[in-house]
Write an enzyme that holds these catalytic residues in place. Structure first.
Site, PDB file in Angstrom:
ATOM      1  N   LYS A  75     -13.024  -2.088  -3.826  1.00  0.00           N
ATOM      2  CA  LYS A  75     -12.027  -3.277  -3.659  1.00  0.00           C
ATOM      3  C   LYS A  75     -12.726  -4.110  -2.825  1.00  0.00           C
ATOM      4  CE  LYS A  75      -7.076  -3.637  -2.652  1.00  0.00           C
ATOM      5  NZ  LYS A  75      -5.933  -3.114  -2.347  1.00  0.00           N
ATOM      6  N   SER A  93      -2.207  -3.783  -5.524  1.00  0.00           N
ATOM      7  CA  SER A  93      -3.353  -4.618  -5.454  1.00  0.00           C
ATOM      8  C   SER A  93      -4.559  -4.184  -5.974  1.00  0.00           C
ATOM      9  CB  SER A  93      -3.401  -5.371  -4.043  1.00  0.00           C
ATOM     10  OG  SER A  93      -3.655  -4.220  -3.238  1.00  0.00           O
ATOM     11  N   SER A 130      -0.659  -0.030  -3.567  1.00  0.00           N
ATOM     12  CA  SER A 130      -1.761  -0.707  -4.210  1.00  0.00           C
ATOM     13  C   SER A 130      -2.596   0.338  -4.768  1.00  0.00           C
ATOM     14  CB  SER A 130      -2.285  -1.539  -3.070  1.00  0.00           C
ATOM     15  OG  SER A 130      -1.405  -2.603  -3.051  1.00  0.00           O
TER      16      SER A 130
END
Lengths: 494, 104
Positions: free
Chosen positions: A79, A154, A178
């Site tokens: 990420k 996310s 997330s």
């Protein structure tokens, strides 16, 4: 079977046996990325050349009997909030569009020290603020199961990349769901760990007392393998655990007889999509068949979780975002025309932040600034911090009796891109099943539980454990996965 | 407008402008209008926390109950030079960040 669809476990077995090389594995994934990335758009930065180089180095090490770990040579995506030395780290924000970190975050260092091949950086909502990946300054990622839908967020880039076989595993962050919610939306395993189990050093902050780091993988076993590498004390993060951590693999493939599992009824209240409810009911039946005892329990404060979460998290976010001042690093108005000698310091702050931040980040800063401001602090922040204590206690009480709890990850499967983006409150409310876990600091995993009949969309089951109860989660998740085949299904990307 | 301990959950345009100023955000009028509505609806929602009786409950800041965490007072060299850090700055000269004068 193509190499790119291998799990961490199978790939590392094949590497160990000499059936494949890391270069072959990495090339297979890079080929897969070329094929599906134009549709999925999971990556922000791809480092093809560097990945092949480190794959080659891994193969060399193996040839010389100097293999670094079980995951040496395994390709991973990160990420884009994990600082990577000399590799652009954007947090999917215009604010950090050109930011090249001068050091590695602790988790990245651990993966590098273990010999992992870093493929690149994947998409997220800007500064991880969001539940759909639509808040990325570089455009949304698409759900591999239905390209018109969000991958969740996310950590949507991570989940989509794992589901689409664009990496063998990925690392994400979870502040209020997330990791788990995108894992559920894309049919991967997503592990949110106990607060402080994995170092946050060098990970771009959202809300520091909630942020956690964990793996998104194809299987439960893979999550245990990765967690063994990344968990544990870090002198650079004073909130990390000091205790020795167990070998998480020893919790795999256990018997569920005698396990007591709670089903908190508040998570199954109105608003739960009936198809999701049916899938979770079937999952519960599997656990019963495997010998677990399942009982309905109650967490009455669940109803207040969203309000508590958003007050505390946006408060912390507004404080964390104040470091972006246009002076030291990140987007600066000084670069977009303002002359240093013609302006005041404050004007640089105002302009840099206005230009660099997207709508949800601005909304967060505003909300947090308000709830922390003089006169409102007690009514909002302090009140929420007290309710946080009560929510934590409510969970602790249940875990005196129950090994784990099972619940939905999200009230509904992946929604359409654009469906919720203009209504922030409805987007916040979508986090109803995940945020209370972060409030309590406890671990939880999303594990593949099935697909909706109407649209063939993935649905995850959330397995929640007590503080440092990752082992208990692995026991139940591993037994469940061994008895089911949902995790073996792959999306047709077209 | 709902009032609890003097808290208004219905924000005015001027209040949003003030919050933006405290936040060091230079918002457009369009943004101010949008955030006035959106922040008001979020604040209205979170007001439900007043239903929870928190009596003498202590607030939680660190969930593991950590307070002060000490380490040995030893200098550890990061190994990162000023120049490497300065690479990300908009203006960097002689090992220093360049900013406008703050005193007039």
């Amino acid at each position: 079977m193509q190499l790119y669809s291998l799990t961490v476990k199978d790939a590392s077995d094949k590497l160990a046996k000499g059936d494949i090389t890391s270069v072959e594995l990495t090339k297979s994934i890079l080929g897969r990325i070329k094929q599906v990335e134009p549709k999925v758009k999971a990556y922000i930065t791809l480092c093809e050349e560097e990945a092949l180089q480190s794959a080659k180095a891994s193969d060399e090490r193996r040839k010389n009997g100097k293999t670094l770990s079980e995951i040496d040579g395994i390709p991973v995506s990160l990420k884009d909030v994990f600082l990577t030395k000399n590799l652009k780290t954007t947090a999917a924000s215009k604010m950090l569009e050109d930011f090249i970190p001068p050091f590695d975050s602790t988790v990245v260092k651990r993966l590098k020290d273990a010999g992992c091949v870093i493929l690149g950086k994947v998409n997220t909502d800007e500064f991880t603020m969001g539940s759909s990946c639509e808040n990325s300054a570089f455009g949304p990622t698409h759900n591999p199961w239905d390209l018109d839908r969000v991958p969740g967020g996310s950590s949507g880039g991570s989940a989509a990349a794992v589901a689409a076989d664009e990496c063998i595993f990925s690392l994400g962050t979870d502040t209020g769901g997330s990791i788990r919610q995108p894992a559920s939306f894309c049919s991967t395993v997503g592990m949110k760990n106990t607060y402080g189990l994995v170092s946050r050093y060098g990970v771009i902050s959202y809300a520091s007392s909630f942020d956690t780091i964990g793996p998104l993988t194809k299987t439960v076993e893979d999550a245990a393998i990765v967690l063994n590498i990344i968990a544990g004390n870090d002198p650079h993060d004073s909130t990390t655990v000091v205790e020795e951590i167990p070998d998480y693999k020893k919790f795999l493939k256990k018997d569920l007889r005698g396990k007591l599992i709670g089903v908190p009824k508040e998570f199954y209240a109105k608003g739960l999509n009936p198809e999701v409810a049916k899938i979770l009911d079937n999952a519960k039946k599997v656990l019963v068949r495997l010998g677990a005892k399942v009982e309905e329990v109650s967490l009455p404060l669940t109803e207040y979780a969203i309000a508590t979460y958003y007050i505390l998290v946006k408060s912390e976010a507004s404080s964390n975002m104040s470091r972006y001042d246009g002076i030291r690093y990140g987007h600066s108005a000084l670069k977009s025309g303002i002359e240093n000698n013609e302006t005041g310091l404050e004007e640089i702050y105002f302009k840099s932040r206005e230009e660099g931040f997207g709508p949800e980040v601005k909304r967060s800063i505003m909300l947090g600034t308000y709830t922390l401001s003089a006169g409102y602090y007690d009514a909002f922040y302090k009140k929420a911090a007290k309710v946080r204590t009560k929510i934590k206690e409510e969970y602790e009480k249940l875990f005196e009796k129950y090994d784990v709890l099972i619940a939905p990850v999200s009230p509904f499967p992946a929604f359409k891109i654009g469906e919720k983006i203009n209504d922030p409150l409805s987007m916040y409310l979508a986090d109803v099943d995940t945020v209370s876990i972060n409030i309590a600091g406890i671990p939880a995993m999303s594990v593949q539980a099935g697909f909706t009949e109407s649209d063939n969309l993935p649905v995850g089951m959330q397995i929640i454990g007590p503080m440092h109860g990752e082992g208990k989660i692995f026991e139940v998740a591993s037994a469940y996965q061994s008895a089911t085949d949902h995790h073996l299904k792959k999306p047709m990307i077209s | 407008m709902s009032v609890c301990k003097g808290i208004m959950t219905n924000l005015s345009n001027d209040e949003v402008k003030h919050i933006a100023k405290l936040s060091r955000l230079e918002l457009t009028q369009e943004e101010i209008d949008k955030y006035t509505d959106q922040l008001s609806s979020v604040l209205e929602y979170v007001e439900k926390l007043n239903e929870v009786n928190t009596g003498d409950t202590e607030p939680t800041a660190n969930i593991a109950g950590l307070n002060d965490v000490f380490r040995d007072d030893e200098v550890v060299v990061s190994g990162i030079s000023h120049e490497e850090i300065g690479k990300n700055a908009p203006e960097f000269k002689d090992g220093l960040l360049v900013v406008p004068g703050v005193f007039e």
